[in-house]
Design a protein around this motif. Structure first.
Motif, PDB file in Angstrom:
ATOM      1  N   ASP A 166       5.376  51.780  84.840  1.00 55.54           N
ATOM      2  CA  ASP A 166       4.372  50.749  84.565  1.00 55.54           C
ATOM      3  C   ASP A 166       4.897  49.376  84.981  1.00 55.54           C
ATOM      4  OD1 ASP A 166       2.374  52.346  83.618  1.00 55.54           O
ATOM      5  OD2 ASP A 166       2.914  52.127  81.503  1.00 55.54           O
ATOM      6  N   ALA A 167       6.166  49.121  84.658  1.00 58.25           N
ATOM      7  CA  ALA A 167       6.784  47.836  85.009  1.00 58.25           C
ATOM      8  C   ALA A 167       8.288  48.033  85.045  1.00 58.25           C
ATOM      9  CB  ALA A 167       6.411  46.768  83.992  1.00 58.25           C
ATOM     10  N   SER A 168       8.971  47.258  85.896  1.00 59.48           N
ATOM     11  CA  SER A 168      10.424  47.406  86.022  1.00 59.48           C
ATOM     12  C   SER A 168      11.016  46.070  86.454  1.00 59.48           C
ATOM     13  CB  SER A 168      10.760  48.493  87.044  1.00 59.48           C
ATOM     14  OG  SER A 168      12.143  48.731  87.115  1.00 59.48           O
ATOM     15  N   ASP A 169      11.957  45.559  85.643  1.00 60.27           N
ATOM     16  CA  ASP A 169      12.613  44.299  85.975  1.00 60.27           C
ATOM     17  C   ASP A 169      13.997  44.274  85.338  1.00 60.27           C
ATOM     18  OD1 ASP A 169      12.201  43.722  83.247  1.00 60.27           O
ATOM     19  OD2 ASP A 169      10.299  42.712  83.674  1.00 60.27           O
ATOM     20  N   THR A 170      14.605  43.123  85.275  1.00 61.61           N
ATOM     21  CA  THR A 170      15.971  43.017  84.760  1.00 61.61           C
ATOM     22  C   THR A 170      16.052  43.284  83.259  1.00 61.61           C
ATOM     23  OG1 THR A 170      15.669  40.622  84.517  1.00 61.61           O
ATOM     24  CG2 THR A 170      16.708  41.404  86.558  1.00 61.61           C
ATOM     25  N   GLY A 211      14.442  45.902  81.849  1.00 70.32           N
ATOM     26  CA  GLY A 211      14.279  47.334  81.634  1.00 70.32           C
ATOM     27  C   GLY A 211      13.090  47.884  82.395  1.00 70.32           C
ATOM     28  N   THR A 212      12.789  49.151  82.157  1.00 69.89           N
ATOM     29  CA  THR A 212      11.680  49.823  82.851  1.00 69.89           C
ATOM     30  C   THR A 212      10.737  50.429  81.827  1.00 69.89           C
ATOM     31  OG1 THR A 212      13.079  50.358  84.763  1.00 69.89           O
ATOM     32  CG2 THR A 212      11.079  51.657  84.482  1.00 69.89           C
ATOM     33  N   ARG A 213       9.459  50.088  81.932  1.00 73.69           N
ATOM     34  CA  ARG A 213       8.425  50.659  81.066  1.00 73.69           C
ATOM     35  C   ARG A 213       7.835  51.867  81.770  1.00 73.69           C
ATOM     36  NH1 ARG A 213       7.380  50.518  75.907  1.00 73.69           N
ATOM     37  NH2 ARG A 213       7.796  48.254  75.913  1.00 73.69           N
ATOM     38  N   LEU A 214       7.800  53.012  81.051  1.00 71.36           N
ATOM     39  CA  LEU A 214       7.424  54.286  81.651  1.00 71.36           C
ATOM     40  C   LEU A 214       6.222  54.888  80.946  1.00 71.36           C
ATOM     41  CD1 LEU A 214      11.084  55.506  81.562  1.00 71.36           C
ATOM     42  CD2 LEU A 214       9.850  55.104  83.710  1.00 71.36           C
ATOM     43  N   ALA A 215       5.355  55.507  81.726  1.00 72.98           N
ATOM     44  CA  ALA A 215       4.209  56.239  81.178  1.00 72.98           C
ATOM     45  C   ALA A 215       4.447  57.727  81.393  1.00 72.98           C
ATOM     46  CB  ALA A 215       2.917  55.787  81.854  1.00 72.98           C
ATOM     47  N   LEU A 216       4.565  58.483  80.293  1.00 73.38           N
ATOM     48  CA  LEU A 216       4.741  59.931  80.377  1.00 73.38           C
ATOM     49  C   LEU A 216       3.386  60.618  80.342  1.00 73.38           C
ATOM     50  CD1 LEU A 216       7.713  60.423  77.874  1.00 73.38           C
ATOM     51  CD2 LEU A 216       7.799  59.930  80.309  1.00 73.38           C
ATOM     52  N   GLU A 217       3.418  61.937  80.498  1.00 73.45           N
ATOM     53  CA  GLU A 217       2.183  62.722  80.426  1.00 73.45           C
ATOM     54  C   GLU A 217       1.506  62.507  79.086  1.00 73.45           C
ATOM     55  OE1 GLU A 217       2.178  66.837  82.548  1.00 73.45           O
ATOM     56  OE2 GLU A 217       4.146  66.602  81.621  1.00 73.45           O
ATOM     57  N   GLY A 218       0.198  62.473  79.090  1.00 75.53           N
ATOM     58  CA  GLY A 218      -0.546  62.349  77.838  1.00 75.53           C
ATOM     59  C   GLY A 218      -0.604  60.941  77.298  1.00 75.53           C
ATOM     60  N   GLY A 219      -0.108  59.955  78.075  1.00 74.99           N
ATOM     61  CA  GLY A 219      -0.203  58.565  77.652  1.00 74.99           C
ATOM     62  C   GLY A 219       0.956  58.069  76.823  1.00 74.99           C
ATOM     63  N   THR A 220       1.978  58.889  76.586  1.00 71.33           N
ATOM     64  CA  THR A 220       3.144  58.438  75.824  1.00 71.33           C
ATOM     65  C   THR A 220       3.923  57.416  76.639  1.00 71.33           C
ATOM     66  OG1 THR A 220       3.308  60.592  74.759  1.00 71.33           O
ATOM     67  CG2 THR A 220       5.252  59.193  74.673  1.00 71.33           C
ATOM     68  N   SER A 221       4.371  56.346  75.962  1.00 69.29           N
ATOM     69  CA  SER A 221       5.092  55.272  76.640  1.00 69.29           C
ATOM     70  C   SER A 221       6.545  55.222  76.171  1.00 69.29           C
ATOM     71  CB  SER A 221       4.408  53.925  76.343  1.00 69.29           C
ATOM     72  OG  SER A 221       5.068  52.869  76.999  1.00 69.29           O
ATOM     73  N   LEU A 222       7.464  54.917  77.106  1.00 72.92           N
ATOM     74  CA  LEU A 222       8.888  54.777  76.804  1.00 72.92           C
ATOM     75  C   LEU A 222       9.413  53.511  77.469  1.00 72.92           C
ATOM     76  CD1 LEU A 222      10.565  58.297  77.303  1.00 72.92           C
ATOM     77  CD2 LEU A 222      10.165  57.105  75.141  1.00 72.92           C
ATOM     78  N   LYS A 223      10.480  52.974  76.897  1.00 77.55           N
ATOM     79  CA  LYS A 223      11.147  51.822  77.509  1.00 77.55           C
ATOM     80  C   LYS A 223      12.600  52.217  77.774  1.00 77.55           C
ATOM     81  CE  LYS A 223      11.743  47.429  78.694  1.00 77.55           C
ATOM     82  NZ  LYS A 223      11.740  46.341  77.698  1.00 77.55           N
ATOM     83  N   ALA A 224      13.035  52.132  79.042  1.00 77.86           N
ATOM     84  CA  ALA A 224      14.417  52.411  79.433  1.00 77.86           C
ATOM     85  C   ALA A 224      15.187  51.104  79.557  1.00 77.86           C
ATOM     86  CB  ALA A 224      14.459  53.174  80.758  1.00 77.86           C
ATOM     87  N   ALA A 225      16.480  51.174  79.285  1.00 78.35           N
ATOM     88  CA  ALA A 225      17.345  50.000  79.370  1.00 78.35           C
ATOM     89  C   ALA A 225      17.439  49.513  80.814  1.00 78.35           C
ATOM     90  CB  ALA A 225      18.729  50.343  78.834  1.00 78.35           C
ATOM     91  N   PRO A 226      17.897  48.274  81.046  1.00 83.92           N
ATOM     92  CA  PRO A 226      18.034  47.761  82.414  1.00 83.92           C
ATOM     93  C   PRO A 226      18.897  48.674  83.276  1.00 83.92           C
ATOM     94  CG  PRO A 226      18.299  45.987  80.836  1.00 83.92           C
ATOM     95  CD  PRO A 226      18.241  47.261  80.033  1.00 83.92           C
ATOM     96  N   GLY A 227      18.475  48.854  84.504  1.00 84.06           N
ATOM     97  CA  GLY A 227      19.168  49.704  85.466  1.00 84.06           C
ATOM     98  C   GLY A 227      18.506  49.532  86.810  1.00 84.06           C
ATOM     99  N   PRO A 228      18.448  50.596  87.608  1.00 81.51           N
ATOM    100  CA  PRO A 228      17.733  50.497  88.884  1.00 81.51           C
ATOM    101  C   PRO A 228      16.284  50.092  88.652  1.00 81.51           C
ATOM    102  CG  PRO A 228      18.982  52.549  88.735  1.00 81.51           C
ATOM    103  CD  PRO A 228      19.025  51.929  87.381  1.00 81.51           C
ATOM    104  N   PHE A 256      12.215  49.781  89.897  1.00 85.35           N
ATOM    105  CA  PHE A 256      11.251  50.557  90.678  1.00 85.35           C
ATOM    106  C   PHE A 256       9.953  49.766  90.770  1.00 85.35           C
ATOM    107  CE2 PHE A 256      14.054  53.461  88.452  1.00 85.35           C
ATOM    108  CZ  PHE A 256      14.403  54.402  89.405  1.00 85.35           C
ATOM    109  N   ARG A 257       9.217  50.009  91.830  1.00 87.05           N
ATOM    110  CA  ARG A 257       7.908  49.382  91.962  1.00 87.05           C
ATOM    111  C   ARG A 257       6.940  50.015  90.965  1.00 87.05           C
ATOM    112  NH1 ARG A 257       6.751  49.035  98.512  1.00 87.05           N
ATOM    113  NH2 ARG A 257       8.414  47.523  99.005  1.00 87.05           N
ATOM    114  N   PRO A 258       6.035  49.240  90.386  1.00 84.89           N
ATOM    115  CA  PRO A 258       5.002  49.819  89.519  1.00 84.89           C
ATOM    116  C   PRO A 258       4.215  50.895  90.266  1.00 84.89           C
ATOM    117  CG  PRO A 258       5.046  47.440  89.280  1.00 84.89           C
ATOM    118  CD  PRO A 258       5.975  47.764  90.421  1.00 84.89           C
ATOM    119  N   GLY A 259       3.940  51.977  89.570  1.00 85.49           N
ATOM    120  CA  GLY A 259       3.225  53.095  90.169  1.00 85.49           C
ATOM    121  C   GLY A 259       4.127  54.156  90.767  1.00 85.49           C
ATOM    122  N   THR A 260       5.449  53.886  90.837  1.00 83.21           N
ATOM    123  CA  THR A 260       6.390  54.851  91.406  1.00 83.21           C
ATOM    124  C   THR A 260       6.533  56.068  90.491  1.00 83.21           C
ATOM    125  OG1 THR A 260       7.649  53.086  92.465  1.00 83.21           O
ATOM    126  CG2 THR A 260       8.766  55.211  92.196  1.00 83.21           C
TER     127      THR A 260
END
Length: 352
Positions: A245-249, A251-268, A270-274
């Motif tokens: 969903d979003a990725s910057d310094t 962290g990365t906001r992620l959308a899993l199957e079924g609409g579940t959302s997760l936030k990952a710590a800063p790392g590589p 990615f472009r939104p939609g990847t």
């Protein structure tokens, strides 16, 4: 200090490339495990180092010297095989003495080294027996002693514990690790057993289809896998498909199957939609009985007793998770809710 160095080494059997452009350094006194599934090239690498196979291209250095043209018996390498490879017509003492005799040592020196070697592995009283009179663990100790008795520069071990039962295997893992530490050996160890590699190694090189996927300490490859293959192959993980969903310094906001959302710590980033893969170890899923703002509410589908822990099968719509819980916390009811909290630092994100 680099002691063994594979420089751009490849190996083909006919049209099949089994090792490709390998660049790998082994430090003096290091215990390095080559880990990977069957057919990943790890045994071929060991055989090229021992001199039983020739590299198709590239250079192999030991202590700064090229060894590709040296015959096996002049490389100063001890080898331990999975099937022990003991001579059935010789006694245990004669088996251990054999490599010393081949090197032209005196009878007095041979007798001293054989006694010292067998005493070291607590088999000095069995020198007159033949291999078929020993247990599997005792035979493996003899094979190990024979590989060490001429004081090699390097010891190579090819699945040496594969034929042993679980308890004996674990005892031998600790025994080999102790010999490595006490004698300052350089060991290159081939295994497909992840637990074995994590237990014994200073570093682990993980192979897939003839190439290195990652090299690092046990902690590095388990806690910080560099790709989905390593995450899946080392231990157990929840490997999930997701979209960024979003990725910057931050962290990365992620959308899993079924609409579940997760936030990952800063790392590589990615472009939104990847499309990406997300890895979370089962023991990193923290379970709570009450709802929390940062928790994912799941359903408990099954609880499996595993002795020292409970293995929980959880779901939320199409999302499936495996969690590991301590028994002392009690088992949640099957069909009931479990609220899962995941620390952003425990989430690894890879390109799909």
């Amino acid at each position: 200090m680099t002691f063994i160095h594979f420089q751009d080494v490849s190996k083909s059997f006919g049209q099949t490339r089994v090792v490709e452009n390998l660049d790998l350094a082994v430090e003096k006194g290091e215990f390095l495990s080559l880990l990977g599934p069957s057919g990943s090239g790890k045994t071929t690498i060991l055989m090229m180092l021992a001199g039983f196979e020739n590299a198709s291209s590239g250079t192999i250095l030991m202590d700064g010297e090229r060894i590709e043209d040296l015959p096996p018996h002049k490389r100063g390498i001890g080898v331990v095989f999975q099937n022990y490879a003991l001579f059935p017509h010789m006694t245990i003492a004669e088996n251990v003495a054999f490599p010393l005799q081949m090197r032209g040592m005196s009878k007095a020196e041979i007798a001293t080294r054989v006694k010292t070697g067998l005493d070291r592995v607590r088999l000095g009283h069995l020198g007159d027996r033949r291999p078929d009179q020993l247990s599997g663990g005792q035979q493996q100790r003899v094979a190990l002693t024979r590989a060490l008795v001429f004081e090699p520069k390097v010891v190579l071990m090819d699945e040496p514990l594969g034929a042993l039962d679980k308890q004996l295997r674990e005892e031998m893992q600790l025994e080999i690790r102790e010999l490595h530490r006490r004698l300052g050996l350089t060991v290159v160890f081939v295994t497909h057993d992840q637990g074995e590699a994590l237990t014994m190694s200073n570093r682990i090189a993980i192979f897939d289809k003839g190439k290195i996927s990652q090299v690092g300490t046990a902690t590095e490859v388990y806690d910080h896998p560099q790709n989905a293959f390593v995450a899946q192959f080392i231990g157990e993980t929840n490997l999930l498909g997701a979209t960024v969903d979003a990725s910057d310094t931050e962290g990365t906001r992620l959308a899993l199957e079924g609409g579940t959302s997760l936030k990952a710590a800063p790392g590589p980033t990615f472009r939104p939609g990847t499309a990406v893969m997300v890895s979370v170890r089962p023991e990193r899923l923290h379970l709570h009985t009450d709802a929390r703002p940062d928790a994912i509410e799941t359903r408990v589908d099954d609880v499996v007793y595993q002795g020292d822990h409970l293995r929980l099968h959880l779901s939320r719509g199409p999302l499936r998770l495996i969690a590991r819980a301590e028994r002392r916390l009690g088992a949640p009811a099957v069909g009931g809710p479990a609220h899962v909290v995941i620390d952003p630092a425990d989430i690894a994100v890879f390109p799909a």
